[in-house]
Design an enzyme around this catalytic site. Sequence first.
Site, PDB file in Angstrom:
ATOM      1  N   GLY A   1       0.818  -1.212   0.000  1.00 38.91           N
ATOM      2  CA  GLY A   1       0.000   0.000   0.000  1.00 38.91           C
ATOM      3  C   GLY A   1       0.852   1.262   0.000  1.00 38.91           C
ATOM      4  CB  CYS A   2       3.767   2.266   2.008  1.00 34.86           C
ATOM      5  SG  CYS A   2       2.860   2.204   3.576  1.00 34.86           S
ATOM      6  CB  ILE A   3       5.077   0.328  -2.981  1.00 32.26           C
ATOM      7  CG1 ILE A   3       6.232  -0.181  -2.129  1.00 32.26           C
ATOM      8  CG2 ILE A   3       5.485   0.419  -4.463  1.00 32.26           C
ATOM      9  CD1 ILE A   3       6.594  -1.645  -2.378  1.00 32.26           C
TER      10      ILE A   3
ATOM     11  CB  ALA B   1       5.584   6.221  -2.239  1.00 33.13           C
TER      12      ALA B   1
END
Length: 153
Positions: free
Chosen positions: A45-47, A50
Amino acid sequence: MPIELGDVIPHFTALDTNGKKFDIQEYIGKKPLVIYFYPKDNTPGCIAQACGFRDQYQDFTDLGTEVIGISSDTVDSHDTFAKRYKLPFILLSDTDKKIRKLFGVPSGLLGILPGRVTYVVDPQGKVVFVFDNSINATKHISKALEVIKKIVS
């Protein structure tokens, strides 16, 4: 007490991906900001989040806005993350979670992971939008851009 609409963001400093001291005061009074808190570098999710900010970063900068990502990862982790995904915006290391606490960012996913919250801040440092959604990481980008377009027009 969590930061809410109309609040002025608190003063904070942190280290960026180069290990240099970042001071939010250098941005207040100069430009709108998108400050997003995310759980952890190199997680799916963070990839996605970002890379979403990366892919639309030019849209934000064209509107005079700076994007700042904050998590509790180390400077080295952020440096690797930024290089791996070619992230052009500021990533700040909040290893002691002081900034997260200053903003009152809640825990996400049953209290296990740090929460995912995006704040849009006007040039004077006032919060004009808060988006708290730990599940839909990529929705933060379009929501923030929509608000930025309104405040700079």
